[in-house]
Design an enzyme around this catalytic site. Sequence first.
Site, mmCIF file in Angstrom:
data_model
loop_
_atom_site.group_PDB
_atom_site.id
_atom_site.type_symbol
_atom_site.label_atom_id
_atom_site.label_comp_id
_atom_site.label_asym_id
_atom_site.label_seq_id
_atom_site.Cartn_x
_atom_site.Cartn_y
_atom_site.Cartn_z
ATOM 1 N N HIS A 73 -2.156 -5.723 -8.191
ATOM 2 C CA HIS A 73 -1.912 -4.451 -8.884
ATOM 3 C C HIS A 73 -2.946 -3.445 -8.360
ATOM 4 C CE1 HIS A 73 -0.596 -2.659 -13.037
ATOM 5 N NE2 HIS A 73 -0.582 -1.769 -12.074
ATOM 6 N N ASP A 82 -0.210 7.846 -13.351
ATOM 7 C CA ASP A 82 -0.448 6.441 -12.982
ATOM 8 C C ASP A 82 -1.850 6.315 -12.395
ATOM 9 O OD1 ASP A 82 -0.136 3.737 -12.274
ATOM 10 O OD2 ASP A 82 1.986 4.000 -11.868
ATOM 11 N N ASN A 83 -1.983 5.860 -11.173
ATOM 12 C CA ASN A 83 -3.307 5.614 -10.596
ATOM 13 C C ASN A 83 -4.020 6.913 -10.218
ATOM 14 O OD1 ASN A 83 -3.612 2.684 -10.487
ATOM 15 N ND2 ASN A 83 -1.817 2.753 -9.164
ATOM 16 N N ILE A 129 -6.515 -1.952 -6.902
ATOM 17 C CA ILE A 129 -7.542 -2.454 -5.997
ATOM 18 C C ILE A 129 -8.688 -1.455 -5.919
ATOM 19 C CG2 ILE A 129 -5.973 -3.828 -4.578
ATOM 20 C CD1 ILE A 129 -5.970 -1.600 -2.532
ATOM 21 N N ASP A 148 -1.243 0.465 -5.267
ATOM 22 C CA ASP A 148 -2.554 1.109 -5.223
ATOM 23 C C ASP A 148 -3.071 1.125 -3.796
ATOM 24 O OD1 ASP A 148 -4.693 2.471 -6.216
ATOM 25 O OD2 ASP A 148 -5.593 0.808 -7.291
#
Length: 287
Positions: free
Chosen positions: A114, A201-202, A116, A54
Amino acid sequence: MGRLAALTLLGIALALLGERLLLFRNRLKTSREIESLDLPNCRLIKGIEAGSEDIDILPNGLAFFSVGLKFPGLHSFAPDKPGGILMMDLKEENPRALELRISRGFNLASFNPHGISTFIDTDDTVYLFVVNHPEFRNTVEIFKFEEEDNSLLHLKTIKHELLPRYIYVADILAHEIHVLEKHPNMNLTHLKVLELDTLVDNLSIDPSSGDILVGCHPNGQKLLVYDPNNPPSSEVLRIQNILSEKPTVTTVYANNGSVLQGSSVASVYDRKLLIGTLYHRALYCEL
């Protein structure tokens, strides 16, 4: 007759199992391949060799990376090294990533960062919230960023069975982004679902436009079953006007794994793009 019934039940069970396996393969997009859509003026970031899951960027151009995530069943290029937080100043002409020192008393040996997120207080103090998995448990670590000596002061560890909750929720196996509205009483209302043809995902927000940047995994099987001869690919999508009836989704970057493997996040600042990965390298691009 009993044998026939047993064979019938076995056949039904195998059919159901096959159906579930097929559904799981579809969720992982096991047959999906992509063509590379590389960007000019890109370079891999020195010092990031084992993932940058991240990335978050402050308004002043300071970018923070969480590095070294480890998870059961997930490939790692540095299995015996704890994770860390790196920083890069995007206002520099040739920015480089520096690892931030973390204050004494924090268990660095089990640090497994993981996701942030940064928060700037009214007095301009910068706090860093880090999702941590020490010994594969779930916590949130709160740090104070001390810019004078490029360090993080650990303030608090938050543990709670309900961690976390979200506004934009990426459902990785359903290939969807859920949009929820937050109310003053902190309740959430589900507004819509955006379906995509990739494992999302992010998510990050482009501060200049409000667009959403998504780090994606085109093929989940390649991500989970690592083969250096057929590595996982990378994909970054931009979503414009997500609250409208027809949001615009475009591909910003795509690579078949020859340069970047397993993209998990993309973040932009002043036409500078950072792309992080689960366990590989990180890419810096000038747009």
